[in-house]
Design a protein around this motif. Structure first.
Motif, PDB file in Angstrom:
ATOM      1  N   UNK A   1       0.828  -1.211   0.000  1.00  0.00           N
ATOM      2  CA  UNK A   1       0.000   0.000   0.000  1.00  0.00           C
ATOM      3  C   UNK A   1       0.863   1.262   0.000  1.00  0.00           C
ATOM      4  N   UNK A   2       1.975   1.237   0.702  1.00  0.00           N
ATOM      5  CA  UNK A   2       2.865   2.396   0.665  1.00  0.00           C
ATOM      6  C   UNK A   2       3.307   2.672  -0.763  1.00  0.00           C
ATOM      7  N   UNK A   3       3.731   1.632  -1.463  1.00  0.00           N
ATOM      8  CA  UNK A   3       4.195   1.789  -2.839  1.00  0.00           C
ATOM      9  C   UNK A   3       3.064   2.163  -3.787  1.00  0.00           C
ATOM     10  N   UNK A   4       1.933   1.498  -3.667  1.00  0.00           N
ATOM     11  CA  UNK A   4       0.804   1.730  -4.567  1.00  0.00           C
ATOM     12  C   UNK A   4       0.227   3.129  -4.408  1.00  0.00           C
TER      13      UNK A   4
ATOM     14  N   UNK B   1     -12.621  11.405  -9.103  1.00  0.00           N
ATOM     15  CA  UNK B   1     -13.385  11.379 -10.351  1.00  0.00           C
ATOM     16  C   UNK B   1     -12.959  12.524 -11.264  1.00  0.00           C
ATOM     17  N   UNK B   2     -12.820  13.709 -10.693  1.00  0.00           N
ATOM     18  CA  UNK B   2     -12.366  14.867 -11.471  1.00  0.00           C
ATOM     19  C   UNK B   2     -10.955  14.614 -11.990  1.00  0.00           C
ATOM     20  N   UNK B   3     -10.110  14.092 -11.135  1.00  0.00           N
ATOM     21  CA  UNK B   3      -8.731  13.822 -11.543  1.00  0.00           C
ATOM     22  C   UNK B   3      -8.676  12.846 -12.713  1.00  0.00           C
ATOM     23  N   UNK B   4      -9.481  11.818 -12.643  1.00  0.00           N
ATOM     24  CA  UNK B   4      -9.457  10.799 -13.682  1.00  0.00           C
ATOM     25  C   UNK B   4     -10.081  11.261 -14.987  1.00  0.00           C
ATOM     26  N   UNK B   5     -10.940  12.274 -14.945  1.00  0.00           N
ATOM     27  CA  UNK B   5     -11.640  12.716 -16.153  1.00  0.00           C
ATOM     28  C   UNK B   5     -11.097  13.997 -16.762  1.00  0.00           C
TER      29      UNK B   5
ATOM     30  N   UNK C   1      -2.962   7.947  -5.401  1.00  0.00           N
ATOM     31  CA  UNK C   1      -4.015   7.775  -4.400  1.00  0.00           C
ATOM     32  C   UNK C   1      -5.330   7.367  -5.053  1.00  0.00           C
ATOM     33  N   UNK C   2      -5.640   7.951  -6.191  1.00  0.00           N
ATOM     34  CA  UNK C   2      -6.908   7.680  -6.885  1.00  0.00           C
ATOM     35  C   UNK C   2      -6.849   6.453  -7.784  1.00  0.00           C
ATOM     36  N   UNK C   3      -5.682   5.832  -7.896  1.00  0.00           N
ATOM     37  CA  UNK C   3      -5.578   4.637  -8.735  1.00  0.00           C
ATOM     38  C   UNK C   3      -6.465   3.532  -8.160  1.00  0.00           C
ATOM     39  N   UNK C   4      -6.920   2.669  -9.037  1.00  0.00           N
ATOM     40  CA  UNK C   4      -7.787   1.562  -8.626  1.00  0.00           C
ATOM     41  C   UNK C   4      -7.113   0.717  -7.541  1.00  0.00           C
ATOM     42  N   UNK C   5      -5.815   0.443  -7.720  1.00  0.00           N
ATOM     43  CA  UNK C   5      -5.117  -0.433  -6.778  1.00  0.00           C
ATOM     44  C   UNK C   5      -4.993   0.184  -5.383  1.00  0.00           C
ATOM     45  N   UNK C   6      -4.861   1.482  -5.289  1.00  0.00           N
ATOM     46  CA  UNK C   6      -4.786   2.128  -3.979  1.00  0.00           C
ATOM     47  C   UNK C   6      -6.193   2.356  -3.411  1.00  0.00           C
ATOM     48  N   UNK C   7      -7.029   3.027  -4.188  1.00  0.00           N
ATOM     49  CA  UNK C   7      -8.339   3.455  -3.699  1.00  0.00           C
ATOM     50  C   UNK C   7      -9.194   2.274  -3.239  1.00  0.00           C
ATOM     51  N   UNK C   8      -9.063   1.130  -3.907  1.00  0.00           N
ATOM     52  CA  UNK C   8      -9.909  -0.021  -3.581  1.00  0.00           C
ATOM     53  C   UNK C   8      -9.245  -1.051  -2.677  1.00  0.00           C
ATOM     54  N   UNK C   9      -7.935  -0.929  -2.441  1.00  0.00           N
ATOM     55  CA  UNK C   9      -7.246  -1.964  -1.680  1.00  0.00           C
ATOM     56  C   UNK C   9      -6.515  -1.471  -0.437  1.00  0.00           C
TER      57      UNK C   9
ATOM     58  N   UNK D   1      -7.622   0.699   2.463  1.00  0.00           N
ATOM     59  CA  UNK D   1      -8.640   1.507   3.145  1.00  0.00           C
ATOM     60  C   UNK D   1      -8.103   2.457   4.202  1.00  0.00           C
ATOM     61  N   UNK D   2      -7.015   2.102   4.864  1.00  0.00           N
ATOM     62  CA  UNK D   2      -6.463   2.963   5.901  1.00  0.00           C
ATOM     63  C   UNK D   2      -5.948   4.273   5.317  1.00  0.00           C
ATOM     64  N   UNK D   3      -5.151   4.181   4.273  1.00  0.00           N
ATOM     65  CA  UNK D   3      -4.586   5.378   3.637  1.00  0.00           C
ATOM     66  C   UNK D   3      -5.686   6.210   3.007  1.00  0.00           C
ATOM     67  N   UNK D   4      -6.613   5.559   2.319  1.00  0.00           N
ATOM     68  CA  UNK D   4      -7.712   6.273   1.673  1.00  0.00           C
ATOM     69  C   UNK D   4      -8.584   6.964   2.720  1.00  0.00           C
ATOM     70  N   UNK D   5      -8.848   6.295   3.836  1.00  0.00           N
ATOM     71  CA  UNK D   5      -9.654   6.902   4.902  1.00  0.00           C
ATOM     72  C   UNK D   5      -8.992   8.157   5.447  1.00  0.00           C
ATOM     73  N   UNK D   6      -7.691   8.104   5.659  1.00  0.00           N
ATOM     74  CA  UNK D   6      -6.973   9.269   6.187  1.00  0.00           C
ATOM     75  C   UNK D   6      -7.079  10.451   5.221  1.00  0.00           C
TER      76      UNK D   6
END
Length: 176
Positions: free
Chosen positions: A76-79, A135-139, A103-111, A113-118
């Motif tokens: 998770x640190x790397x992703x 969503x804005x970043x990705x579009x 942070x917004x990558x699928x591998x981080x955002x969905x896997x 939860x601790x980092x995303x929650x913070x």
């Protein structure tokens, strides 16, 4: 090898102590860890009288709902693009396009939860919902996204340029 060492150390810390206490964690495991009490661990630096910097893991007052006894994985640190030696956490990272992409990558955002929650909580503190920001970043282009972030943070917009270039002080309208 690092993953095996991390798992072994995590097992030993948890098994030997029965619980995770931030102040007892090694410096390398402090950042993004959550104590058994559900409070986040925070890496802080202190400068002694001789000017030497010492790092210390402390318990913050921030409680994480539905998570406790969590030591973040190397994966998770790397992703997610975060670092174990981070002292203090700031919402300023949300303005950095490279960090936000990780942070917004699928591998981080969905896997992770601790980092995303913070960072979700930090974004809310700035009046932004992390899901919408991702969503804005990705579009949208990086430039448009950065402009929206800066304006949503309450920062004043930069100078306004006319079609022919900046207005000189002689041409600028008087505010009086």
């Amino acid at each position: 090898m690092a993953l095996i060492l991390f798992i072994l150390l995590s097992f030993l810390l948890h098994g030997a102590q029965g619980e995770i206490i931030c102040e007892e964690l090694p410096i390398g495991l402090c950042t993004f860890s959550i104590a058994s009490s559900g409070k986040r661990c925070l890496l802080e630096n202190n400068v002694d009288d001789k000017g030497n910097t010492e790092y210390q893991c402390n318990t913050s007052e921030i409680i994480v709902k539905d998570m406790s006894e969590w030591i973040e994985s190397d994966e998770c640190f790397n992703t997610c693009g975060v670092h174990r030696n981070t002292v203090g956490i700031s919402s300023d990272f949300l303005l950095e396009p490279h960090f936000l992409a990780k942070l917004c990558s699928h591998s981080c955002y969905n896997n992770c939860p601790n980092i995303v929650d913070l960072y979700h909580n930090l974004a809310i503190g700035e009046g932004v919902f992390l899901g919408n920001l991702c969503e804005v970043h990705n579009k949208m282009s990086r430039r448009v996204m950065t402009d929206q972030l800066i304006l949503s943070s309450g920062a004043a917009p930069g100078p306004v340029y006319a079609a022919a270039g900046p207005i000189s002080m002689a041409e600028a309208p008087s505010s009086i």
